[in-house]
Scaffold this active site. Structure first.
Site: not given
Ligand code: PEP
Ligand code: MG
Length: 889
Positions: A25, A96, A105, A107, A346, A462, A776
């Site tokens: 952010k 924030r 959402g 934190m 973002r 959310h 293999s």
């Protein structure tokens, strides 16, 4: 400045690239400010401070931080001509969180900080709107009270104390909605909130704005370690050492009147990827209202009608930001008195379908190259587009409809709390989490559920954002749904849609969700396989140009083989022949073979098995026409095929015409204390060579038969669980003798290789390679034997190892690079020292897991082999691995 970076007012001290220090952010706010976009000024306290706090304890900050924050605050005051705590022009800020990795959402956030009884009067006078000022104040006291002072409900299904108080006030003042509360009612709410704070904490609500600020900063740093953030980090592999930054920013208000709004927008549709500005807004509201899903927001197109100038500006900014970042952006904005402010940008979380479409479209628009587009694909997310949906031809009538928040279909039993979801899922139930709305506290329940249904919310609430991130089916805003979590029940007001009757559901009832249409169905609806769009095909052509690692499939049946081929498998890397033995009509012959007293008896039984196996192999060769088919000879302990309960023993005794005691005695003779380390794999054929001999004969005869029909066969015969070279030497000779006899003169070529799935085999791989045409790696057994961890039992305690950070990842899911990986590298080196061109692959479950595919690429493998649905995932992971190693060079 060391710990604090400023942004806004025409300049910024950071850029988008500084995410590790400023968080996503903060870095993008700085970038937007430097692009001249309308960003309210503020500053970011770096993640370094968070790490300091984690190390030294809450409330302990590095020297000089306080002075830096004071200086940054002074600059913001200067830019905005306001003063923090002032009685006429008060500065109000938001505080924030913002981690380097997006954690929506998870934190904490505090808005309207700086309000107290003095500044609220100033805000009222300044805005000419006392109701607004008191509305901000009550929101602030509640948020601060909850987040910083910890005044919250004790139980998850109980309402929050401030919500209860507000509901009381609403009732008393006859206000239906929050917006209907008068100034007097809001004043009363603030007083009651403060009284609640005093009652619960024993201290009055802090009036001093600097105390408020440091309280909020401390709480945001602490929220890095809250349980939901912790769960989210584990889910998304975000290291706890990263830390969060704290952003302090001037408040702008979307709730000052009808020319104000707040909203979130995506530059493209995050569910489908189509190129349209997509999002939601609320007139006269604060951002938390949109995210929390308290009011149902309006679609962004409506903004063009209500606030056309601001809408036009948003469209301009959205395009500019998407072009700048060359990726779909998720924007947060506020409109204050008609003016647009950007609060966040973002890279937007998107569904698997949108991820593919956006990448392909950005290439078509000339914004990305093929390689960049492939690097934008999260291989694990492809899972979503590859999964089944509800059969359109057999759709039952829906009992409810909400928003299609995250696509795919989910069938599960209903639970009403996150805790119940977790408990039921731990017992092996597939559950749907049904809630009025979800909050970040529900993250553990969302993780445990196969699908999420909420009565409230929107496409960006959310639950929608988090579910989409998890690739989980989710329906939000199902407005006919009323949930009573305490009573463990819910009703769909419309009943079967349109029937007008009420339909009640209880905990444990089964529902089906369609996350692509938003519909809810009673019971379990029929599903159809995934439909792959043309964009995926386009993307896969780029993927295939880039990758060097081949991708095969593990398939035991023609159906699996066909599915895998349609997903682009380049052959079968593992056919587990024993899976064919469990079919009811075959198990008797298999049991007869195991229970036989001598070789002659075994051969009689094997003669019955031979034609069945031949038929299976022939079909696999046909499906894989022209591609290699690796068939592994019998591997598991014999007693797995035996009857165990007395009834089963009686049944088999009857079928085989033998006394039950004889069967029971044989079963107990074959029972092993440690079957995984017992008589299995090639050890079976060392003792009973005729088993491999007959299997080899079946393979060769099948190859011959279909080859005659014009199919190109590429048989590869694989011997499992080799520990010493001598095992392989003998068994190779046995198999080759049998196959050569059948194929003589046919011109069909074949190879014989081995699985490397024991640590000893890795160590002596150079000598094993003398007898092998290919290796293999069986990483399931190799992980089991390297760790000394039972594949079948570790699930009981490994989760604790992961939860407590003793192990970074489940080694049965992702290759453990240090231990198992080192042994694999040793094995590859040894094998190729003897045979430089030795073909090397992997067929353990890890072959479809992206980080393991990358490991295999680096270790110089020729191919990976994985379950059919993971073939496209492995192809993308292989391409990304190739690009990553090019980048390292
Ligand atoms: C393995 O061990 O990785 C493997 C592929 O074999 P199985 O899972 O059948 O033991
Ligand atoms: Mg194995």
């Amino acid at each position: 400045m060391n710990y604090v970076r400023q942004f806004g007012g025409g300049s910024s001290e950071g850029r988008a690239k500084d995410k590790a220090l400023l968080g996503g952010k903060g870095a993008n706010l700085a970038e937007m400010a430097s692009l001249g976009l309308p960003v309210p000024p503020g500053f970011t306290i770096t993640t370094e401070v968070c790490r300091f706090v984690m190390e030294h304890g809450a409330g302990t900050y590095p020297d000089g931080l306080e002075a830096e924050v004071a200086a940054a605050l002074a600059r913001v005051e200067e830019l905005t001509k306001t003063t923090f705590g002032d009685s006429s022009q008060p500065l109000l800020v938001s505080v924030r969180s913002g981690a380097p990795a997006s954690m929506p959402g998870m934190m904490d956030t505090i808005l309207n900080l700086g309000l107290n009884d003095t500044t609220v009067a100033a805000l009222a006078a300044q805005s000419g709107n006392p109701r607004f000022a008191w509305d901000c104040y009550r929101r602030f006291v509640a948020m601060y009270g909850e987040v910083v002072l910890g005044v919250t409900s004790a139980e998850e299904h109980e309402p929050e104390p401030f919500d209860t108080i507000l509901d009381e006030v609403k009732r008393k003042h006859r206000a239906n909605r929050d917006q209907d509360l008068t100034e007097a009612a809001l004043r009363e709410a603030v007083a009651l909130f403060k009284a609640e704070v005093l009652r619960v904490t024993g201290a009055p609500f802090p009036d001093d704005v600097r105390t408020q600020l440091w309280g909020a900063i401390g709480a945001v740093f602490q929220s890095w370690n809250n349980p939901r953030a912790d769960v989210y980090r584990k889910l998304h592999n975000i290291p706890a050492s990263m830390g969060t930054a704290v952003n302090v920013q001037v408040m702008v208000f979307g709730n000052l009147g009808d020319d104000c709004a707040t909203g979130v927008a995506f530059t493209r549709n995050p569910a489908t990827g189509s190129a349209e500005l997509y999002g939601e807004f609320l007139i006269n509201a604060q951002g938390e209202d949109v995210v929390a899903g308290i009011r149902t927001p309006e679609p962004i197109n409506e903004l063009a009608r209500t606030l056309p100038a601001a809408h036009a500006e948003l469209v301009r900014v959205a395009k500019l930001l998407e072009d700048h970042f060359r990726d779909m952006q998720d924007l947060e904005f506020t409109i204050q008195n008609g003016q647009l402010f950007m609060l966040q940008t973002r890279a937007g979380k998107r569904t698997g379908k949108a991820m593919i479409k956006v990448a392909v479209d950005l290439v078509a628009e000339g914004k990305l190259g093929h390689r960049e587009a492939v690097m934008r694909i999260d291989p694990a997310k492809l899972d979503e587009v590859l999964h089944p949906t509800i059969d359109p031809k057999a759709r039952p009538p829906a009992i409810g409809k909400g928003l299609p928040a995250s696509p795919g279909a989910a069938i599960g039993r209903v639970v009403f709390t996150a805790t119940a979801a977790e408990e039921w899922a731990n017992k092996g139930e597939r559950v749907l989490l049904v809630r009025t709305d979800t909050s970040p506290e529900d993250i553990h329940g969302m993780k445990a559920a196969v699908g999420i249904l909420t009565a409230r919310g929107g496409m960006t609430s959310h639950s929608a954002v988090v579910a989409r991130g998890m690739g989980k089916c989710c329906v939000t805003a199902c407005t006919s749904l009323r949930v009573d979590a305490a009573k463990k029940t819910a009703v769909f007001a419309g009943g079967a849609l349109g029937s007008g009757k009420e339909l009640r559901i209880n905990e444990g009832d089964t529902l089906t969700l369609d996350g692509s249409t938003g519909e809810v169905f009673q019971g379990s609806a029929p599903l159809v396989p995934a439909q792959l769009g043309s964009e995926l095909g386009q993307l896969m052509t780029w993927v295939d140009e880039i990758r060097t690692l081949h991708v095969r499939t593990n398939a035991d049946t023609p159906t699996d083989a066909r599915t895998a081929r349609s997903f682009g498998a380049e052959g079968i890397g593992l056919c587990r022949t024993e899976h064919m033995f469990f079919q009811p009509e075959r198990i008797l012959a298999v049991r007869e073979m195991i229970l036989a007293a001598d070789e002659a008896g075994r051969r009689t039984a094997l003669a019955k098995i031979l034609p069945m196996q031949r038929g299976d192999f022939a079909e696999l060769f046909r499906v894989m026409d022209g591609l290699p088919v690796t068939i592994r000879l019998l591997d598991p302990p014999l007693h797995e095929f035996l009857p165990h309960t007395p009834q089963e023993i009686d049944e088999v005794a009857q079928q085989l015409g033998k006394p039950a005691q004889v069967i029971a005695a044989k079963v107990s003779e074959l029972t092993e204390a440690n079957p995984m380390l017992g008589h299995r794999g090639c050890r079976l054929a060392i003792t009973y060579p005729e088993i491999y001999e007959i299997q080899a004969q079946a393979i060769a005869e099948a190859a011959l038969e279909v080859n005659k029909a014009g199919v190109k066969v590429v048989p590869e015969i694989m011997i499992p669980l080799v520990m010493v070279p001598e095992e392989l030497r003998r068994l190779r000779e046995l198999v080759a003798r049998t196959v050569d006899r059948v194929l003589a003169g046919s011109g069909i070529t074949y190879t014989i290789g081995t699985m490397i799935e024991l640590p000893r085999a890795c160590v002596v791989a150079d000598r094993i390679a003398e007898h092998a045409d290919f290796f293999s790696f069986g990483t399931n057994d190799l992980t089991q034997t390297t760790f000394g961890l039972s594949r079948d039992d570790a699930g009981r305690f490994l989760p604790t190892y992961l939860d407590r950070g003793v192990l970074p990842a489940d080694p049965f899911v992702a290759i453990d690079p240090e231990g198992v990986g080192a042994l694999i590298e040793l094995g590859v080196r040894g094998g190729r020292a003897t045979k430089p061109g030795l073909k090397v692959g992997i067929c353990g479950e890890h072959g479809g897991e992206p980080s393991s595919v990358e490991f295999c690429h680096r270790a110089g493998f020729d191919y990976v082999s994985c379950s059919p649905f993971r073939v496209p995932i492995a192809r993308v992971a292989a391409a990304r691995a190739a690009l990553a190693s090019e980048a390292r060079k």
